[in-house]
Design an enzyme around this catalytic site. Structure first.
Site, PDB file in Angstrom:
ATOM      1  N   HIS A  69       0.648  -1.263  -0.055  1.00  0.00           N
ATOM      2  CA  HIS A  69       0.166   0.009   0.054  1.00  0.00           C
ATOM      3  C   HIS A  69       0.897   1.295  -0.003  1.00  0.00           C
ATOM      4  CE1 HIS A  69       0.436   1.283   4.367  1.00  0.00           C
ATOM      5  NE2 HIS A  69       0.521  -0.307   4.662  1.00  0.00           N
ATOM      6  N   ASP A  71      -0.733   4.259   0.547  1.00  0.00           N
ATOM      7  CA  ASP A  71      -1.473   5.229   1.711  1.00  0.00           C
ATOM      8  C   ASP A  71      -0.978   5.214   2.801  1.00  0.00           C
ATOM      9  OD1 ASP A  71      -2.705   2.808   2.009  1.00  0.00           O
ATOM     10  OD2 ASP A  71      -4.306   3.516   3.325  1.00  0.00           O
ATOM     11  N   ASP A 102       6.038   2.230   6.758  1.00  0.00           N
ATOM     12  CA  ASP A 102       5.090   1.514   6.661  1.00  0.00           C
ATOM     13  C   ASP A 102       4.249   2.324   5.410  1.00  0.00           C
ATOM     14  OD1 ASP A 102       2.381   0.164   6.768  1.00  0.00           O
ATOM     15  OD2 ASP A 102       1.885   1.101   8.714  1.00  0.00           O
ATOM     16  N   GLU A 135      -5.213   0.949   2.981  1.00  0.00           N
ATOM     17  CA  GLU A 135      -4.879  -0.179   3.786  1.00  0.00           C
ATOM     18  C   GLU A 135      -4.932   0.499   5.285  1.00  0.00           C
ATOM     19  OE1 GLU A 135      -2.516  -2.594   6.405  1.00  0.00           O
ATOM     20  OE2 GLU A 135      -2.218  -0.518   6.043  1.00  0.00           O
ATOM     21  N   GLU A 136      -4.782   1.836   5.172  1.00  0.00           N
ATOM     22  CA  GLU A 136      -4.848   2.537   6.523  1.00  0.00           C
ATOM     23  C   GLU A 136      -6.173   2.958   6.999  1.00  0.00           C
ATOM     24  OE1 GLU A 136      -2.261   2.106   8.374  1.00  0.00           O
ATOM     25  OE2 GLU A 136      -0.482   2.228   7.299  1.00  0.00           O
ATOM     26  N   GLU A 164       4.916  -5.676   4.098  1.00  0.00           N
ATOM     27  CA  GLU A 164       4.903  -5.035   5.441  1.00  0.00           C
ATOM     28  C   GLU A 164       5.906  -5.059   6.293  1.00  0.00           C
ATOM     29  OE1 GLU A 164       2.678  -2.917   6.677  1.00  0.00           O
ATOM     30  OE2 GLU A 164       0.675  -3.451   5.640  1.00  0.00           O
ATOM     31  N   HIS A 353       3.878   4.908  11.905  1.00  0.00           N
ATOM     32  CA  HIS A 353       2.865   5.710  12.597  1.00  0.00           C
ATOM     33  C   HIS A 353       3.473   6.720  13.541  1.00  0.00           C
ATOM     34  CE1 HIS A 353      -0.593   2.691  11.292  1.00  0.00           C
ATOM     35  NE2 HIS A 353       0.265   2.824  10.462  1.00  0.00           N
TER      36      HIS A 353
END
Length: 380
Positions: A69, A71, A102, A135-136, A164, A353
């Protein structure tokens, strides 16, 4: 000319692709893959951007898939960052920015590996990339949409690698061969409001819900299974919305999140929660309603050909034999697993994050080398 995965990671970080915005990230990847001979299709659903890319023949007997991903989660307070969260700056041996860990570095490493692979040693088979921009977020129109589209179009993957971040401390120490399931239970307790000096005239939903939460949180769901740690239950909210200290409220709400192994299913846990709520409701006279959201069931790709393929490549490039693990949160592998065998491997994820998210530059090129070796060995 080989693609530099570090430069590509930096370029992707400079794309402000906070869910659901595409931010130019998928456009960039599509240009690179199209230029390398991949057939690219945008599979956007309900405004969510996704990219499908295939090199080789549709319906090939051996098709290696990659899922990732572009995003990212919001940056939070941008002023708290040491560097521009969308600057893609390289300093002190780190590449800084939202999504650096990520998982734009993982996507960049596989894109670079895939392009080099098909140009240098075209395989007898196909290479597929499924890259999502959801995905997020709710994850309802991302990888799920790509897999739905693939099924309708007769596209398939024989196996899939999800990029990931999987390593806790050092590149190479862990891969994921499954994931725990996840569900959230929302409880609403309805009683009878009253004066706190006359509790016998009220039905206290706070006390009733507290009793239920105590029962749930003190219960051992299990003690782990062959490939999974013990399931966990965490209380995440408890709210009355009552500012008055001398009033027993009529309403109370609580939320619990359960991460569960293969000893359970979302349905079996829902039944258990309903039974526990009914017991407390019968004892207290307070109505307790349950609403459950199951984000994903547990799954396992049994150790075998795919996990061994990944482990050998990781060990050859890093000297470390990755531990097969099912720990951590959910990922889009939970959707892919219904399509084909799936394993996850990527970089160290310590800062994902967080404010000042960053990835060690020295990890990115070795990750590309691992992915390239996986492709070569798969088609050997």
């Amino acid at each position: 000319m080989p693609i530099d995965p570090v430069a590509l990671t930096a370029d992707l970080v400079r794309c402000p692709s906070v869910t659901p915005e595409e931010g130019g990230a998928l456009d960039l990847i599509e240009r690179i893959l199209s230029g390398a001979g991949f057939d690219c299709t945008r599979v956007d659903r309900n405004g969510v951007p996704n990219l499908f890319a295939r090199w080789g023949r549709k319906g090939a007997n051996r098709t290696f898939g990659f899922n990732g991903h572009t995003d990212v989660v919001p940056v939070g307070d941008a002023a708290a960052w040491t560097r521009d969260p969308f600057g893609g700056e390289i300093a002190d041996g780190w590449l800084w920015g939202r999504g650096a860990t990520d998982m734009k570095s993982g996507v960049a490493a596989f894109v670079a590996a895939a392009v080099d692979f098909v140009q240098e040693t075209p395989p007898d088979g196909a290479v597929v990339l499924t890259i999502t921009g959801d995905e997020e977020g709710d994850s309802t129109d991302g990888t799920v949409a790509l897999l739905d589209w693939m099924a309708a179009e007769g596209e398939a993957m024989s196996v899939c690698l999800v990029g990931e971040p999987t390593c806790p401390e050092r590149l190479g120490e862990m891969m994921k061969i499954g994931r725990r399931g996840s569900m959230t239970a929302f409880f609403t307790a309805r009683g009878v409001q009253g004066h706190s000096a006359y509790p016998h005239r009220a039905k206290n939903p706070v006390a009733a819900l507290a009793r239920l939460i105590d029962r749930l949180s003190s219960h051992d769901l299990d003690y782990g299974t062959e490939h999974f740690d013990a399931s966990t239950l965490a209380v995440t909210t408890f709210d009355t919305g009552n500012p008055a200290t001398n009033v027993i409220p009529a309403l109370c709400r609580a939320t619990v999140n359960i991460r569960f192994n293969d000893a359970h299913s979302g349905a079996s846990l829902t039944r258990w929660l309903e039974e526990e709520a009914a017991r407390v409701a019968a004892d207290t006279g307070v109505e307790i309603a349950l609403s459950a959201k199951i984000s994903g069931e547990s799954f396992l790709t049994p150790p075998g050909e795919l996990s061994e393929l990944v482990a050998r490549a990781v060990e050859a490039e890093t000297g470390l034999r990755p531990e097969p693990s099912t720990s951590g949160g959910t990922s889009d592998a939970r959707f892919v697993r219904a399509h084909c065998p799936v394993v996850e491997f990527g970089l160290v994820g310590k800062t994902m994050h967080q404010v000042d998210e960053r990835v060690e530059v020295a990890q990115i090129e070795p990750l590309k080398a691992i992915y390239l070796r996986i492709l070569k060995d798969y088609f050997a």
